[in-house]
Design a protein around this motif. Structure first.
Motif, PDB file in Angstrom:
ATOM      1  N   SER A  21       0.805  -1.211   0.000  1.00 58.51           N
ATOM      2  CA  SER A  21       0.000   0.000   0.000  1.00 58.51           C
ATOM      3  C   SER A  21       0.837   1.260   0.000  1.00 58.51           C
ATOM      4  CB  SER A  21      -0.935   0.004   1.216  1.00 58.51           C
ATOM      5  OG  SER A  21      -0.169  -0.030   2.394  1.00 58.51           O
ATOM      6  N   ASN A  22       2.173   1.173   0.082  1.00 58.24           N
ATOM      7  CA  ASN A  22       2.992   2.365   0.122  1.00 58.24           C
ATOM      8  C   ASN A  22       3.649   2.656  -1.220  1.00 58.24           C
ATOM      9  OD1 ASN A  22       4.618   0.202   0.066  1.00 58.24           O
ATOM     10  ND2 ASN A  22       5.904   0.769   1.830  1.00 58.24           N
ATOM     11  N   PHE A 149     -11.364   5.424   2.110  1.00 62.33           N
ATOM     12  CA  PHE A 149     -11.916   4.660   0.986  1.00 62.33           C
ATOM     13  C   PHE A 149     -10.844   3.858   0.268  1.00 62.33           C
ATOM     14  CE2 PHE A 149     -13.789   4.078  -3.297  1.00 62.33           C
ATOM     15  CZ  PHE A 149     -14.951   3.430  -2.912  1.00 62.33           C
ATOM     16  N   PHE A 150      -9.713   4.483  -0.097  1.00 58.32           N
ATOM     17  CA  PHE A 150      -8.664   3.774  -0.817  1.00 58.32           C
ATOM     18  C   PHE A 150      -7.570   3.227   0.091  1.00 58.32           C
ATOM     19  CE2 PHE A 150     -10.370   6.697  -4.012  1.00 58.32           C
ATOM     20  CZ  PHE A 150     -10.601   5.822  -5.057  1.00 58.32           C
ATOM     21  N   GLY A 151      -7.543   3.615   1.314  1.00 53.52           N
ATOM     22  CA  GLY A 151      -6.426   3.258   2.164  1.00 53.52           C
ATOM     23  C   GLY A 151      -5.391   4.368   2.149  1.00 53.52           C
ATOM     24  N   ARG A 152      -4.629   4.487   3.224  1.00 53.66           N
ATOM     25  CA  ARG A 152      -3.694   5.595   3.362  1.00 53.66           C
ATOM     26  C   ARG A 152      -2.651   5.623   2.248  1.00 53.66           C
ATOM     27  NH1 ARG A 152      -4.321  10.308   6.157  1.00 53.66           N
ATOM     28  NH2 ARG A 152      -5.840   9.888   7.812  1.00 53.66           N
ATOM     29  N   GLY A 153      -2.083   4.466   1.928  1.00 55.72           N
ATOM     30  CA  GLY A 153      -1.022   4.432   0.923  1.00 55.72           C
ATOM     31  C   GLY A 153      -1.501   4.890  -0.435  1.00 55.72           C
ATOM     32  N   ALA A 159      -2.854  11.634  -4.095  1.00 58.11           N
ATOM     33  CA  ALA A 159      -2.484  13.020  -3.832  1.00 58.11           C
ATOM     34  C   ALA A 159      -1.299  13.443  -4.685  1.00 58.11           C
ATOM     35  CB  ALA A 159      -2.178  13.209  -2.351  1.00 58.11           C
ATOM     36  N   GLU A 160      -0.340  12.557  -4.885  1.00 58.66           N
ATOM     37  CA  GLU A 160       0.830  12.881  -5.708  1.00 58.66           C
ATOM     38  C   GLU A 160       0.429  13.045  -7.173  1.00 58.66           C
ATOM     39  OE1 GLU A 160       3.765   9.922  -5.026  1.00 58.66           O
ATOM     40  OE2 GLU A 160       3.863  10.270  -2.862  1.00 58.66           O
ATOM     41  N   PRO A 178     -19.839  10.172   4.376  1.00 53.48           N
ATOM     42  CA  PRO A 178     -19.334  11.501   4.747  1.00 53.48           C
ATOM     43  C   PRO A 178     -17.939  11.470   5.354  1.00 53.48           C
ATOM     44  CG  PRO A 178     -21.633  11.282   5.375  1.00 53.48           C
ATOM     45  CD  PRO A 178     -21.196   9.930   4.891  1.00 53.48           C
ATOM     46  N   GLY A 179     -17.667  10.490   6.217  1.00 50.38           N
ATOM     47  CA  GLY A 179     -16.348  10.397   6.828  1.00 50.38           C
ATOM     48  C   GLY A 179     -15.264  10.050   5.824  1.00 50.38           C
ATOM     49  N   GLN A 180     -15.585   9.205   4.859  1.00 48.89           N
ATOM     50  CA  GLN A 180     -14.600   8.853   3.841  1.00 48.89           C
ATOM     51  C   GLN A 180     -14.257  10.049   2.974  1.00 48.89           C
ATOM     52  OE1 GLN A 180     -16.784   5.603   2.086  1.00 48.89           O
ATOM     53  NE2 GLN A 180     -15.486   4.055   3.064  1.00 48.89           N
ATOM     54  N   ARG A 181     -15.237  10.842   2.626  1.00 52.29           N
ATOM     55  CA  ARG A 181     -14.965  12.019   1.807  1.00 52.29           C
ATOM     56  C   ARG A 181     -14.075  13.012   2.549  1.00 52.29           C
ATOM     57  NH1 ARG A 181     -17.169  17.087   0.806  1.00 52.29           N
ATOM     58  NH2 ARG A 181     -18.776  16.806   2.387  1.00 52.29           N
ATOM     59  N   ARG A 182     -14.391  13.237   3.824  1.00 56.12           N
ATOM     60  CA  ARG A 182     -13.560  14.150   4.610  1.00 56.12           C
ATOM     61  C   ARG A 182     -12.142  13.602   4.758  1.00 56.12           C
ATOM     62  NH1 ARG A 182     -18.327  14.510   7.811  1.00 56.12           N
ATOM     63  NH2 ARG A 182     -17.446  13.032   9.303  1.00 56.12           N
ATOM     64  N   GLY A 183     -12.041  12.313   5.041  1.00 60.17           N
ATOM     65  CA  GLY A 183     -10.713  11.725   5.212  1.00 60.17           C
ATOM     66  C   GLY A 183      -9.882  11.799   3.943  1.00 60.17           C
ATOM     67  N   LEU A 184     -10.514  11.556   2.786  1.00 59.26           N
ATOM     68  CA  LEU A 184      -9.771  11.609   1.529  1.00 59.26           C
ATOM     69  C   LEU A 184      -9.384  13.037   1.180  1.00 59.26           C
ATOM     70  CD1 LEU A 184      -8.705   9.795  -0.697  1.00 59.26           C
ATOM     71  CD2 LEU A 184     -10.880  10.075  -1.911  1.00 59.26           C
ATOM     72  N   GLU A 185     -10.266  14.005   1.480  1.00 60.27           N
ATOM     73  CA  GLU A 185      -9.924  15.409   1.244  1.00 60.27           C
ATOM     74  C   GLU A 185      -8.739  15.838   2.083  1.00 60.27           C
ATOM     75  OE1 GLU A 185     -13.341  17.837   1.872  1.00 60.27           O
ATOM     76  OE2 GLU A 185     -13.952  17.770  -0.239  1.00 60.27           O
TER      77      GLU A 185
END
Length: 524
Positions: A21-22, A149-153, A159-160, A178-185
Motif C-alpha cells: 500500500s505504500n 476509501f482507498f487506504g492511506r497508501g 495526492a501525488e 461523509p467520513g470517507q470524503r472528509r478523510g480523503l480530502e
C-alpha cells in the motif's frame, strides 16, 4: 499538458492493488516507464474516447436548429478562473464547479475490464458536467477503507498524481460516506466528490421544467443533509456541567449550533418541495386519465442515458426533442401522439435516461416521472449497440424499472446506433435477445420494421362486430375510427356499414346498430 513534477510508480497495464500500500517502485529502475509514458498510457487506457467518453463535435445543421443545444453550448468555462478555496476546511458546503479533475475508482468484485468501463463512463459524466479530465486511477481491494476509501497508501499516491497534473478535484467512482470524503480530502488537499454528487450536478444543470427543477433540488438536499460539515465556532455546543444550569456570567453556550440550523432549514425546504411536487401530480394524472378514458395505448421509450431515446422519438414522430451527445441531455418526459398503419392512435413517451448505480435520491425524487413507464402498455427499451458492454446497461435499466412496478408490461428491446456498431457484436446481441430489433435513428434503418412491431405489440380492442350506422350518427363512426380498429367500411343508402374491433364501453353504444350480415366473412 506537460507533467510538472514526478508521478508515483504504479503499473499502467493493470489496476493497482492494496499490496504493497505504500507504492513500491519497480525492481529495475532503468526499465521503468517515464512520467510522460505513464501519463499517456493511463489516459489512453482509462479515458479512451472509444466507447463511452464524449467527443467534441462540430455543430451540425440539425444542432443549429435546436435552440436548447445552442443555449447549453453558449456557456464555456475558462481555465484559471476557479473561485475554489485552497483550504477545504474553510467552508461547509461548496457548490460543484468542476474544472480539472482526476478520476479514481475502486472495485471489490468483477473484472478489471468492467471497472475500466465504469471509469470511462465516469469520464463521460465528468465531461458532461463541464470538467477537463486529466488522469485516472483504479485499485483492486477486498473492502473499501472506512477512513479514506482507498487506504492511506493509495490515497497518498492519489495526492501525488493530483499535484503532478495540477488538478483541483478528485471524482470517485462510488458513493462515499461523509467520513470517507472528509478523510480523503484531508489527504489529497483538494475537493473530493463522488459519483452521486456528479450525477446530481448534471441533473441540476439540465433540468428545465418547474417540476424537474424541484425534483433535482429535492434529490440534492437529501444527499446533502447527512454530509453537512462545520469547523471551529460553527460546531460549538452549549457548555456542560454546572454552567449548563445558568451558573456564572457568560456561561450559556450559543444555543442551537449553525450546523443544526442548516439541517433544520434543509428539512423545512425538503418538506416544501415534496408538497410542490405532489401538487404538480394532478396535472399529469389528468392528462393520463384522458388517455386512459379514451383508450389510447402508450409506448414508453426507456433506456440507458445517451442510448438515443430522444433521437429515436424524433425519427418516429418528428417531435423536435433536443438531441445532444451528452449524458442526461433531456430529463423531462415528452409525450407525442402517433398512429399505426391501420389507423389506431397511441402515444410515445420519452423518459429520463438511466445509469449504473443511479442515486436512490433521484429514483425517489423522479418517481412521479418514472411512473410514466409504469402506466405504459409497452416498454420500448432502447440500447446503444455500439457500447462496449450493452448487457450491463440492459440490466441497469431493468433494475431501476423494477422499483416502479413494470414487471407485467411487455418489453421490446431495440438496439440503436447500428450504423456505428460492430456487426459481429450486433449479431451476438440479437441472438442473445430473441425478438429484439436493430435500428439506426441517425440513418433511419430499421425504423419501418420497428413501427410495425410496435403496432403488433400494442393492445387491440377486444370485441369485433359489424354495424350499420345511419348518417345522422356520424359521431359513432368517428369514435370507431378514433378508439377502435376499422377492419372494413362501406357507404350504403341506409347508412355507413362498419366492421371493426372496439372496446367494451363503445360496444354497449353500438349494440342497437348490429348488422352481422353486412360483410362476407366472420362477423360478431
Amino acid at each position: 499538458m506537460p507533467v510538472t513534477g514526478s508521478t508515483p510508480d504504479f503499473p499502467v497495464d493493470r489496476p493497482t492493488t492494496d499490496q504493497p500500500s505504500n507504492g513500491t517502485p519497480h525492481d529495475d529502475p532503468s526499465t521503468a516507464p517515464t512520467s510522460e509514458d505513464r501519463r499517456r498510457a493511463m489516459i489512453d487506457r482509462v479515458l479512451s474516447r472509444a466507447g463511452t467518453a464524449l467527443t467534441d463535435e462540430q455543430l451540425t445543421h440539425e444542432d443549429e436548429t435546436q435552440l436548447d443545444v445552442l443555449e447549453r453550448r453558449a456557456l464555456r468555462r475558462v481555465d484559471g478562473l476557479s473561485t475554489e478555496l485552497e483550504d477545504v476546511t474553510e467552508v461547509e458546503y461548496r457548490q460543484l464547479r468542476l474544472e480539472k479533475v482526476v478520476l479514481a475508482g475502486l472495485y471489490t468484485s468483477g473484472t478489471a475490464l468492467e471497472a475500466e468501463t465504469s471509469l470511462r463512463e465516469l469520464a463521460a459524466l465528468a465531461e458532461t458536467a463541464g470538467s477537463t479530465v486529466l488522469d485516472g486511477l483504479l485499485q483492486r481491494r477486498d473492502t473499501p477503507d472506512p477512513g479514506t476509501f482507498f487506504g492511506r497508501g493509495k490515497a497518498q499516491e492519489l495526492a501525488e498524481i493530483v499535484a503532478a497534473v495540477g488538478a483541483d478535484t478528485v471524482v470517485v467512482d462510488s458513493e462515499l460516506a461523509p467520513g470517507q470524503r472528509r478523510g480523503l480530502e484531508d489527504v489529497v488537499k483538494v475537493k473530493v466528490i463522488d459519483r452521486v454528487a456528479l450525477i446530481l450536478d448534471i441533473f441540476a444543470q439540465h433540468a428545465k421544467s418547474r417540476e424537474g427543477k424541484a425534483q433535482v433540488e429535492l434529490a440534492q438536499l437529501e444527499y446533502l443533509l447527512p454530509r453537512l460539515r462545520g469547523w471551529g465556532e460553527s460546531m460549538s455546543r452549549q457548555a456542560g456541567g454546572r454552567v449548563a444550569g445558568g451558573e456564572g456570567i457568560g456561561s450559556r453556550g450559543p444555543g442551537e449550533t449553525k450546523i443544526e440550523l442548516d439541517r433544520r432549514r434543509i428539512r423545512t425546504r425538503m418538506a416544501k418541495l415534496r408538497k410542490q411536487i405532489k401538487a404538480m401530480e394532478p396535472s399529469r394524472e389528468t392528462k393520463r386519465a384522458n388517455r386512459t378514458r379514451n383508450h389510447v395505448p402508450s409506448a414508453a421509450i426507456v433506456g440507458y442515458t445517451n442510448a438515443g431515446k430522444s433521437s429515436l422519438l424524433n425519427r418516429l414522430t418528428a417531435a423536435g426533442v433536443m438531441v445532444q451527445n451528452v449524458l442526461f441531455a433531456t430529463l423531462d418526459p415528452t409525450v407525442r401522439q402517433a398512429q399505426t398503419a391501420d389507423g389506431r392512435d397511441f402515444t410515445y413517451t420519452d423518459t429520463v435516461g438511466f445509469v449504473r448505480n443511479l442515486p436512490h435520491q433521484l429514483v425517489e425524487a423522479f418517481r412521479s416521472t418514472l411512473e410514466e413507464a409504469a402506466y405504459a402498455d409497452l416498454l420500448v427499451h432502447v440500447v446503444d449497440a455500439s457500447h462496449p458492454d450493452p448487457t450491463s446497461q440492459i440490466q441497469a435499466v431493468r433494475d431501476v424499472l423494477a422499483d416502479v412496478d413494470t414487471a407485467d408490461i411487455g418489453e421490446l428491446i431495440v438496439f440503436n446506433k447500428t450504423d456505428i456498431a460492430d456487426p459481429v457484436a450486433l449479431s451476438a446481441l440479437l441472438r442473445a435477445h430473441p425478438g429484439a430489433l436493430a435500428v439506426s435513428a441517425a440513418t433511419g434503418a430499421g425504423i419501418a420494421e420497428l413501427e410495425a412491431r410496435i403496432a403488433e405489440l400494442l393492445p387491440e380492442p377486444e370485441h369485433e362486430l359489424t354495424v350499420l350506422l345511419p348518417y345522422d350518427r356520424g359521431d359513432l363512426v368517428s369514435r370507431i375510427h378514433d378508439e377502435g380498429t376499422v377492419l372494413e367500411e362501406k357507404h350504403l343508402a341506409e347508412g355507413t356499414a362498419v366492421q371493426a374491433r372496439v372496446d367494451s364501453d363503445l360496444l354497449s353504444e353500438l349494440e342497437e346498430y348490429r348488422k352481422p350480415d353486412m360483410f362476407s366473412g366472420p362477423a360478431a
